[in-house]
Scaffold this active site. Structure first.
Site, PDB file in Angstrom:
ATOM      1  N   LYS A 186       8.565   7.845  11.544  1.00 35.22           N
ATOM      2  CA  LYS A 186       8.002   8.732  10.525  1.00 35.22           C
ATOM      3  C   LYS A 186       6.578   9.136  10.908  1.00 35.22           C
ATOM      4  O   LYS A 186       6.205  10.305  10.824  1.00 35.22           O
ATOM      5  CB  LYS A 186       7.994   8.034   9.149  1.00 35.22           C
ATOM      6  CG  LYS A 186       9.375   7.982   8.519  1.00 35.22           C
ATOM      7  CD  LYS A 186       9.457   7.029   7.332  1.00 35.22           C
ATOM      8  CE  LYS A 186      10.893   6.948   6.849  1.00 35.22           C
ATOM      9  NZ  LYS A 186      11.147   5.921   5.842  1.00 35.22           N
ATOM     10  N   ASP A 244       9.524  10.339  -1.629  1.00 30.02           N
ATOM     11  CA  ASP A 244      10.886   9.802  -1.568  1.00 30.02           C
ATOM     12  C   ASP A 244      11.717  10.258  -2.779  1.00 30.02           C
ATOM     13  O   ASP A 244      12.931  10.135  -2.782  1.00 30.02           O
ATOM     14  CB  ASP A 244      10.842   8.264  -1.569  1.00 30.02           C
ATOM     15  CG  ASP A 244      11.231   7.679  -0.221  1.00 30.02           C
ATOM     16  OD1 ASP A 244      11.823   8.422   0.596  1.00 30.02           O
ATOM     17  OD2 ASP A 244      10.958   6.488   0.018  1.00 30.02           O
ATOM     18  N   GLN A 298       7.982   1.808   2.201  1.00 31.89           N
ATOM     19  CA  GLN A 298       9.242   1.543   2.909  1.00 31.89           C
ATOM     20  C   GLN A 298      10.016   0.428   2.204  1.00 31.89           C
ATOM     21  O   GLN A 298       9.486  -0.647   1.952  1.00 31.89           O
ATOM     22  CB  GLN A 298       8.930   1.146   4.365  1.00 31.89           C
ATOM     23  CG  GLN A 298      10.142   0.958   5.240  1.00 31.89           C
ATOM     24  CD  GLN A 298      10.915   2.249   5.486  1.00 31.89           C
ATOM     25  OE1 GLN A 298      10.338   3.305   5.741  1.00 31.89           O
ATOM     26  NE2 GLN A 298      12.232   2.174   5.387  1.00 31.89           N
TER      27      GLN A 298
END
Ligand code: NAD
Length: 300
Positions: free
Chosen positions: A54, A121, A98
C-alpha cells in the site's frame, strides 16, 4: 462459450494512472498533496506485506504515505490516541488501520474512532449507514473494485439479476448495496441459503466472496453471466512439486470459464483492484476535504 477474462491487473493499472493524473493536477492547481496514513499493529506477516504494498503504490501515484507501526502489545488507548492525532492532521486525508488487530483491541471501537471523512476503508458505521441509504460515503475498496469492473464490462447494470455469495461486512453486504444502488435485483446468499445452485443459476452477475476453494462449479452458472471471484484460497499443488501451493478463487475457474460471458481470474482479478481503490478513495477524501472536484469514475 468461452468467457472473456477480465484482466484485473491491467484495470487496476488504469485506475492508478487516473489517480496519478488527478493527483498531479491537484498539486499543480492547489498545491495540495493527498496523504494516506496506514497503521499496523503487530507483526502479522501477511499484514506487513499488504502495508508495504500500500505504501509503495501510494508513493507511486504521487501521494504522501505515512506508516505507523505499533508493537503487538500496544495498549488500545495508545492506538486511539494515534488515530485522534491523524484525524486532526490536515496533511492526512485517509486513515487505514490494518486488520486484524490483536485480541486485546476492540476492532469496532477502533474503526469507529476514525474520522468518517478519512475512513478510506469505508468500515466506519457512519459510512455503512450512508452507503445503505444511498448517500455519498467512503465505499469499501474490494466491493468498489468489483463494481468498477462490472460497469466497465457491462455498461449499465440496471435491471440485471445479481447474486452475492457471502454476507460479510467488508465484502458481501457493501457489494449488495452497491449493486442495488446500480438498480440490480440483488440476492444475498450465504451458508444457510437453500438451493444455492438454483439461486446462482438465475443470476446475470455472480459475485463470490466466501473463502471456500472452487466451491462454485461451472454448471451452476447461467450461460453468459458475468462472474466476479473475490475469494482467495491457497490450496496444495502437488503438480508443482512437493509441498507447493497455489491460489484459487471461490469459483471453479476452468469449468466456469466455459459457461460464463466474462470472469475474473484468481490471482489477477479482484485482488489488484483493492489497493487501486484504496488510492482512489484517498484522492476522493482529499478532494472532499478541500471542496475540490472529485475524479470521474473512481467512486460509486
Ligand atoms: P468472511 O469469512 O467474513 O465471510 C464469508 C461469507 O461466506 C459468510 O457470510 C458466510 O455466510 C458465507 N459462506 C460460508 N460458507 C458458505 C457456503 N457454503 N455457501 C454460501 N455461503 C457461505 O469472508 P470475507 O472477508 O467476506 O472474504 C471472503 C473471501 O474473499 C475470502 O477468500 C477472502 O480472502 C477474500 N477477500 C479478497 C479480497 C481481495 O482483495 N481480493 C478482499 C477481501 C476478502
Amino acid at each position: 462459450m468461452t468467457a472473456q477474462i477480465i484482466d484485473g491487473k491491467a484495470f487496476a493499472a488504469s485506475v492508478r494512472e487516473k489517480v496519478a493524473a488527478h493527483v498531479a493536477r491537484l498539486k499543480d492547481e492547489s498545491g495540495i498533496t493527498p496523504g494516506l496514513a496506514v497503521v499496523l499493529v503487530g507483526e502479522d506477516p501477511a499484514s506487513q506485506v499488504y502495508v508495504r504494498s500500500k505504501g509503495k503504490q501510494t508513493v507511486e501515484v504521487g501521494m504522501n504515505s505515512y506508516e505507523h507501526k505499533l508493537e503487538a502489545n500496544t495498549p488500545e488507548a495508545d492506538l486511539l490516541a494515534l488515530i485522534d492525532k491523524l484525524n486532526n492532521d490536515p496533511a492526512v486525508h485517509g486513515i487505514l488501520v490494518q486488520l486484524p488487530l490483536p485480541d486485546h483491541m476492540r476492532e469496532d471501537l477502533v474503526i469507529n474512532s476514525i474520522d468518517p471523512a478519512k475512513d478510506v476503508d469505508g468500515f466506519h458505521i457512519s459510512n455503512v449507514g450512508l452507503l445503505g441509504t444511498g448517500q455519498k460515503s467512503m465505499v469499501p475498496c474490494t466491493p468498489l473494485g468489483c463494481l468498477m469492473m462490472l460497469r466497465e464490462q457491462l455498461g449499465s447494470l440496471s435491471g440485471l439479476d445479481a447474486v452475492v455469495i457471502g454476507r460479510s461486512n467488508i465484502v458481501g453486504k457493501p457489494m449488495a448495496q452497491l449493486l442495488l444502488g446500480d438498480s440490480c435485483t440483488v440476492t444475498i446468499a450465504h451458508s444457510r441459503t437453500k438451493d444455492l445452485p438454483g439461486v446462482v443459476g438465475r443470476a446475470d452477475i455472480v459475485v463470490a466472496a466466501v473463502g471456500r476453494a472452487e466451491m462454485v462449479p461451472g454448471d451452476w452458472i447461467k450461460p453468459g453471466a458475468t462472474v466476479i471471484d473475490v475469494g482467495i484460497n491457497r490450496i496444495d499443488a502437488p503438480e508443482k512439486g512437493e509441498g507447493k501451493t497455489r491460489l484459487v478463487g471461490d469459483v471453479h475457474f476452468e469449468s466456469a470459464a466455459k459457461v460464463a460471458g466474462a470472469i475474473t481470474p484468481v490471482p489477477g482479478g479482484v485482488g489488484p483492484m483493492t489497493i487501486a481503490c484504496l488510492l482512489a478513495n484517498t484522492l476522493t477524501a482529499c478532494c472532499r476535504a478541500n471542496e475540490l472536484t472529485e475524479p470521474d469514475g473512481l467512486t460509486a
